[in-house]
Motif scaffolding. Structure first.
Motif, PDB file in Angstrom:
ATOM      1  N   ILE A 183     -21.997  -9.849  17.374  1.00  0.00           N
ATOM      2  CA  ILE A 183     -20.796  -9.266  16.773  1.00  0.00           C
ATOM      3  C   ILE A 183     -20.821  -9.603  15.284  1.00  0.00           C
ATOM      4  CG2 ILE A 183     -19.358 -11.296  17.256  1.00  0.00           C
ATOM      5  CD1 ILE A 183     -16.988  -9.398  17.717  1.00  0.00           C
ATOM      6  N   GLU A 184     -20.354  -8.663  14.462  1.00  0.00           N
ATOM      7  CA  GLU A 184     -20.340  -8.887  13.024  1.00  0.00           C
ATOM      8  C   GLU A 184     -19.131  -9.756  12.642  1.00  0.00           C
ATOM      9  OE1 GLU A 184     -22.509  -8.106  10.687  1.00  0.00           O
ATOM     10  OE2 GLU A 184     -23.843  -7.259  12.204  1.00  0.00           O
ATOM     11  N   PRO A 185     -19.331 -10.746  11.783  1.00  0.00           N
ATOM     12  CA  PRO A 185     -18.196 -11.586  11.367  1.00  0.00           C
ATOM     13  C   PRO A 185     -17.022 -10.787  10.825  1.00  0.00           C
ATOM     14  CG  PRO A 185     -20.264 -12.572  10.666  1.00  0.00           C
ATOM     15  CD  PRO A 185     -20.610 -11.219  11.226  1.00  0.00           C
ATOM     16  N   LYS A 186     -17.298  -9.656  10.159  1.00  0.00           N
ATOM     17  CA  LYS A 186     -16.192  -8.863   9.604  1.00  0.00           C
ATOM     18  C   LYS A 186     -15.288  -8.323  10.707  1.00  0.00           C
ATOM     19  CE  LYS A 186     -18.735  -4.463   9.271  1.00  0.00           C
ATOM     20  NZ  LYS A 186     -19.209  -3.412   8.344  1.00  0.00           N
ATOM     21  N   GLU A 187     -15.841  -8.079  11.899  1.00  0.00           N
ATOM     22  CA  GLU A 187     -15.022  -7.621  13.016  1.00  0.00           C
ATOM     23  C   GLU A 187     -14.031  -8.697  13.436  1.00  0.00           C
ATOM     24  OE1 GLU A 187     -17.087  -5.441  16.241  1.00  0.00           O
ATOM     25  OE2 GLU A 187     -18.903  -5.766  15.055  1.00  0.00           O
ATOM     26  N   ILE A 188     -14.474  -9.934  13.363  1.00  0.00           N
ATOM     27  CA  ILE A 188     -13.587 -11.058  13.694  1.00  0.00           C
ATOM     28  C   ILE A 188     -12.466 -11.156  12.667  1.00  0.00           C
ATOM     29  CG2 ILE A 188     -13.460 -13.558  14.000  1.00  0.00           C
ATOM     30  CD1 ILE A 188     -16.389 -13.481  14.917  1.00  0.00           C
ATOM     31  N   VAL A 189     -12.828 -11.062  11.392  1.00  0.00           N
ATOM     32  CA  VAL A 189     -11.822 -11.144  10.330  1.00  0.00           C
ATOM     33  C   VAL A 189     -10.797 -10.022  10.471  1.00  0.00           C
ATOM     34  CG1 VAL A 189     -11.440 -11.062   7.835  1.00  0.00           C
ATOM     35  CG2 VAL A 189     -13.435 -12.269   8.750  1.00  0.00           C
ATOM     36  N   GLU A 190     -11.276  -8.818  10.734  1.00  0.00           N
ATOM     37  CA  GLU A 190     -10.360  -7.686  10.898  1.00  0.00           C
ATOM     38  C   GLU A 190      -9.411  -7.894  12.074  1.00  0.00           C
ATOM     39  OE1 GLU A 190     -13.153  -4.517  11.251  1.00  0.00           O
ATOM     40  OE2 GLU A 190     -13.559  -4.422   9.091  1.00  0.00           O
ATOM     41  N   PHE A 191      -9.910  -8.481  13.157  1.00  0.00           N
ATOM     42  CA  PHE A 191      -9.056  -8.758  14.318  1.00  0.00           C
ATOM     43  C   PHE A 191      -7.980  -9.781  13.958  1.00  0.00           C
ATOM     44  CE2 PHE A 191      -7.916 -11.037  18.183  1.00  0.00           C
ATOM     45  CZ  PHE A 191      -7.705 -10.007  19.088  1.00  0.00           C
ATOM     46  N   LEU A 192      -8.371 -10.845  13.258  1.00  0.00           N
ATOM     47  CA  LEU A 192      -7.399 -11.876  12.874  1.00  0.00           C
ATOM     48  C   LEU A 192      -6.325 -11.296  11.960  1.00  0.00           C
ATOM     49  CD1 LEU A 192      -9.683 -14.984  12.168  1.00  0.00           C
ATOM     50  CD2 LEU A 192      -8.595 -14.313  14.310  1.00  0.00           C
ATOM     51  N   LEU A 193      -6.731 -10.459  11.027  1.00  0.00           N
ATOM     52  CA  LEU A 193      -5.758  -9.848  10.118  1.00  0.00           C
ATOM     53  C   LEU A 193      -4.787  -8.947  10.881  1.00  0.00           C
ATOM     54  CD1 LEU A 193      -8.073  -8.915   7.113  1.00  0.00           C
ATOM     55  CD2 LEU A 193      -6.144 -10.509   7.035  1.00  0.00           C
ATOM     56  N   LYS A 194      -5.317  -8.143  11.772  1.00  0.00           N
ATOM     57  CA  LYS A 194      -4.481  -7.207  12.533  1.00  0.00           C
ATOM     58  C   LYS A 194      -3.492  -7.943  13.417  1.00  0.00           C
ATOM     59  CE  LYS A 194      -4.825  -3.248  15.680  1.00  0.00           C
ATOM     60  NZ  LYS A 194      -5.761  -2.349  16.429  1.00  0.00           N
ATOM     61  N   ARG A 195      -3.937  -9.020  14.035  1.00  0.00           N
ATOM     62  CA  ARG A 195      -3.080  -9.770  14.970  1.00  0.00           C
ATOM     63  C   ARG A 195      -2.305 -10.903  14.305  1.00  0.00           C
ATOM     64  NH1 ARG A 195      -4.134  -8.125  20.298  1.00  0.00           N
ATOM     65  NH2 ARG A 195      -5.501  -6.309  20.157  1.00  0.00           N
ATOM     66  N   LYS A 196      -2.510 -11.106  13.013  1.00  0.00           N
ATOM     67  CA  LYS A 196      -1.817 -12.161  12.248  1.00  0.00           C
ATOM     68  C   LYS A 196      -2.070 -13.551  12.852  1.00  0.00           C
ATOM     69  CE  LYS A 196       0.083  -8.982   9.689  1.00  0.00           C
ATOM     70  NZ  LYS A 196      -0.437  -8.700   8.321  1.00  0.00           N
ATOM     71  N   LEU A 197      -3.308 -13.791  13.235  1.00  0.00           N
ATOM     72  CA  LEU A 197      -3.667 -15.095  13.803  1.00  0.00           C
ATOM     73  C   LEU A 197      -4.009 -16.051  12.657  1.00  0.00           C
ATOM     74  CD1 LEU A 197      -5.769 -13.876  16.863  1.00  0.00           C
ATOM     75  CD2 LEU A 197      -3.401 -14.686  16.839  1.00  0.00           C
ATOM     76  N   VAL A 198      -2.967 -16.481  11.966  1.00  0.00           N
ATOM     77  CA  VAL A 198      -3.148 -17.215  10.715  1.00  0.00           C
ATOM     78  C   VAL A 198      -3.671 -18.638  10.936  1.00  0.00           C
ATOM     79  CG1 VAL A 198      -1.415 -15.858   9.510  1.00  0.00           C
ATOM     80  CG2 VAL A 198      -0.716 -17.937  10.723  1.00  0.00           C
ATOM     81  N   LYS A 199      -3.566 -19.136  12.150  1.00  0.00           N
ATOM     82  CA  LYS A 199      -4.003 -20.509  12.417  1.00  0.00           C
ATOM     83  C   LYS A 199      -5.507 -20.592  12.704  1.00  0.00           C
ATOM     84  CE  LYS A 199      -2.863 -24.629  15.048  1.00  0.00           C
ATOM     85  NZ  LYS A 199      -2.103 -25.230  16.152  1.00  0.00           N
ATOM     86  N   VAL A 200      -6.132 -19.480  12.966  1.00  0.00           N
ATOM     87  CA  VAL A 200      -7.531 -19.463  13.378  1.00  0.00           C
ATOM     88  C   VAL A 200      -8.432 -19.381  12.149  1.00  0.00           C
ATOM     89  CG1 VAL A 200      -9.272 -18.315  14.780  1.00  0.00           C
ATOM     90  CG2 VAL A 200      -6.880 -18.336  15.531  1.00  0.00           C
ATOM     91  N   ARG A 201      -9.455 -20.228  12.117  1.00  0.00           N
ATOM     92  CA  ARG A 201     -10.403 -20.247  11.006  1.00  0.00           C
ATOM     93  C   ARG A 201     -11.742 -19.664  11.448  1.00  0.00           C
ATOM     94  NH1 ARG A 201     -10.560 -26.248   8.716  1.00  0.00           N
ATOM     95  NH2 ARG A 201     -12.268 -25.295   7.531  1.00  0.00           N
ATOM     96  N   VAL A 202     -12.245 -18.704  10.678  1.00  0.00           N
ATOM     97  CA  VAL A 202     -13.561 -18.130  10.955  1.00  0.00           C
ATOM     98  C   VAL A 202     -14.639 -19.088  10.455  1.00  0.00           C
ATOM     99  CG1 VAL A 202     -15.123 -16.204  10.509  1.00  0.00           C
ATOM    100  CG2 VAL A 202     -12.666 -15.793  10.752  1.00  0.00           C
ATOM    101  N   GLN A 203     -15.677 -19.247  11.240  1.00  0.00           N
ATOM    102  CA  GLN A 203     -16.807 -20.062  10.800  1.00  0.00           C
ATOM    103  C   GLN A 203     -18.112 -19.377  11.208  1.00  0.00           C
ATOM    104  OE1 GLN A 203     -16.831 -23.894  12.714  1.00  0.00           O
ATOM    105  NE2 GLN A 203     -17.163 -23.044  14.729  1.00  0.00           N
ATOM    106  N   ILE A 204     -19.112 -19.610  10.409  1.00  0.00           N
ATOM    107  CA  ILE A 204     -20.467 -19.169  10.703  1.00  0.00           C
ATOM    108  C   ILE A 204     -21.286 -20.427  10.941  1.00  0.00           C
ATOM    109  CG2 ILE A 204     -22.463 -17.859   9.870  1.00  0.00           C
ATOM    110  CD1 ILE A 204     -19.960 -16.170  10.177  1.00  0.00           C
TER     111      ILE A 204
END
Length: 218
Positions: A183-204
């Protein structure tokens, strides 16, 4: 106990990402995730049998961080607890990478200074049914949860778990990272933005960017 490898590198993920760390990888895991990147540590007979003193002797004493990993390092309590006691008594800052299937209640009580990095095995791992859900209600501010996701279904499950456990109000940090190549990291970021999951941190997984993704001992 059987030890697969001991090495010094940087933590590649979670709340100490980028910090120099001693790694101790114990042999044996009770799960078989289909995206496992440490399949050389799945069997209890993998690696080399070592005493606690032998393990301690292989550590860089100038690096105070320890990451105990596997396999599943807590699968054998008779090995894990004596090793944790010795590491803590030697003044190391210890964190444990654990797969979410081992109940942590007694470990947290017995080792209050040890931080636990707890996986939630998403649907794409095929191991979700083994999750001990109590773990996600008892974590402290020094602990964290790691969701490794490979699909939109996994992201939706992450959101559900956060909302239906204490994770949405606890101080434990929440991380999400992609299954490498799925899965592309940008897909994760877009999901977090859409769902307002502000507590979740993306990591690679930092070590897979710096070195070859399949390289051991890094």
């Amino acid at each position: 106990m059987n030890v697969v490898e001991i090495f010094q590198s940087i933590d590649g993920e979670a709340n100490r990402a980028g910090n120099l760390t001693n790694f101790i990888r114990l042999a044996g895991c009770n799960l078989r995730c289909n995206y496992c990147d440490t399949d050389y540590a799945l069997n209890k007979t993998d690696g080399k049998e070592m005493s606690i003193n032998e393990i301690i002797s292989k550590l860089d004493k100038d690096i105070k961080n320890i990451t105990l990993t596997g396999g599943e390092p807590l699968w054998n309590e008779d090995n894990a607890k004596p090793l944790l006691k010795e590491l803590v008594s030697n003044g190391f800052n210890v964190s444990v990478e654990t797969n979410g299937s081992i109940n942590l209640k007694n470990y947290i009580k017995e080792f209050p200074s040890v931080s636990f990095i707890v996986d939630y095995k998403s649907p794409s791992s095929n191991m979700e049914k083994f999750m001990d859900m109590e773990n996600f209600n008892i974590l402290r501010d020094i602990d964290c949860v790691k969701f490794v996701v490979g699909s939109l279904e996994d992201l939706k499950k992450m959101e559900e778990v956060i909302k239906n456990t204490n994770l949405h109000k606890a101080e434990a940090e929440i991380f999400v990272s992609p299954v490498f190549g799925e899965i592309e990291p940008k897909e994760i970021v877009e999901f977090l933005l859409k769902r307002k999951l502000v507590k979740v941190r993306v990591q690679i997984q930092m070590h897979k960017v710096i070195w070859d993704p399949m390289m051991k001992g890094v």
